[in-house]
Design an enzyme around this catalytic site. Structure first.
Site, PDB file in Angstrom:
ATOM      1  N   LYS A 184      -4.957  -4.450  -1.935  1.00 29.55           N
ATOM      2  CA  LYS A 184      -4.000  -4.839  -0.811  1.00 29.55           C
ATOM      3  C   LYS A 184      -4.829  -4.709   0.005  1.00 29.55           C
ATOM      4  CE  LYS A 184       0.043  -2.255  -1.729  1.00 29.55           C
ATOM      5  NZ  LYS A 184       0.638  -0.527  -1.616  1.00 29.55           N
TER       6      LYS A 184
HETATM    7  C1  E4P Z   1       3.785  -0.282  -1.485  1.00 27.97           C
HETATM    8  O1  E4P Z   1       3.408  -0.898  -1.746  1.00 27.97           O
HETATM    9  C2  E4P Z   1       3.704   1.162  -0.316  1.00 27.97           C
HETATM   10  O2  E4P Z   1       2.941   1.576  -1.133  1.00 27.97           O
HETATM   11  C3  E4P Z   1       5.119   2.048  -0.255  1.00 27.97           C
HETATM   12  O3  E4P Z   1       6.876   1.190  -1.179  1.00 27.97           O
HETATM   13  C4  E4P Z   1       5.654   2.337   0.465  1.00 27.97           C
HETATM   14  O4  E4P Z   1       6.444   2.942   0.801  1.00 27.97           O
HETATM   15  P1  E4P Z   1       7.507   4.663   1.633  1.00 27.97           P
HETATM   16  O5  E4P Z   1       7.022   4.122   3.015  1.00 27.97           O
HETATM   17  O6  E4P Z   1       7.785   5.961   0.713  1.00 27.97           O
HETATM   18  O7  E4P Z   1       5.919   5.213   1.765  1.00 27.97           O
END
Ligand code: E4P
Length: 221
Positions: A84
């Site tokens: 990522k």
């Molecule tokens: C995606 O890869 C992220 O880790 C995640 O969906 C973030 O979600 P949040 O806004 O609930 O922290």
């Protein structure tokens, strides 16, 4: 649409994995920090438990070089590792270099169709629009997702659209209708998908009727 769990908790992953519906896991630095353990050990356990894609996020975002170097190390953790990188100029530069060398990347922290176009143009494996956080900023996350899916379809982009930051089951249903390739969600949302009050009521009735029959056959009143 493939279903991913958004967590670094091995217990949560094991629970959903046994249902036979888990295609992958997404993690981020916040989720890993909640485990209060050595990140290396956390990542290793998840990569072993899950057959599908596991997104591991770079944490040194000081330059494209730093992200590329860390991305290469993360990719070596397992064949199912996806790196990522954030939606920043340095993240795009590092991401493109990683993709060119055969490492699959997930461009994260995406909040607009314009950003999603950039992710597709560097040939990212996954783009992650954060629906819930868009909603939090008084905009329409689902509208943004629909636009991204439509643009990708019209343009023939091959990047997988991963609906992220999902907060409730209808986010998942609407993401599927919009044509998202993947939806990632926290454990609480995943467990809500399986629940319905009529399922519970039906189960209670079946059990009660079956018990009554057993009682009757044994000569009860
Ligand atoms: C995606 O890869 C992220 O880790 C995640 O969906 C973030 O979600 P949040 O806004 O609930 O922290």
């Amino acid at each position: 649409m493939r279903l991913f769990l958004d967590t670094a908790s091995i217990d949560e992953i094991r629970e959903i994995n046994r249902w036979g519906v888990l295609s992958g896991v997404t993690t981020n630095p916040t989720l890993v920090s909640k485990e209060h353990e050595d990140p290396e050990a956390v990542w290793k356990e998840i990569l072993t438990e899950v057959e599908g894609d596991v997104s591991l996020e770079v944490t040194d975002m000081s330059s494209a070089d730093a992200m590329e170097e860390q991305g290469r190390m993360l990719a070596e953790r397992g064949p199912n590792a996806v790196v990522k990188v954030p939606m920043t100029p340095d993240g795009l530069e590092a991401g493109k270099r990683l993709m060119k060398s055969g490492i699959r990347i997930n461009v994260t922290l995406v909040f607009s169709p314009a950003q999603a176009i950039l992710a597709a143009e560097i040939g990212a494996y996954i783009v992650s629009p954060f629906l819930g956080r868009i909603d939090d900023s008084a905009s329409d996350g689902m509208h943004a997702l629909r636009q991204i899916c439509e643009i990708y379809e019209v343009q023939g982009y091959e990047t997988n659209v991963l609906a992220a930051s999902l907060r409730h089951p209808m986010h998942v249903v609407d993401a599927a209708l919009a044509g998202a390739h993947i939806a990632t969600m926290p454990y609480e949302v995943f467990t809500k998908l399986v629940k319905h009050p009529l399922t519970d009521i039906g189960l209670e009735k079946f059990s009660a009727d079956w018990a009554a029959l057993q009682h009757e056959l044994k000569g009860g009143a």
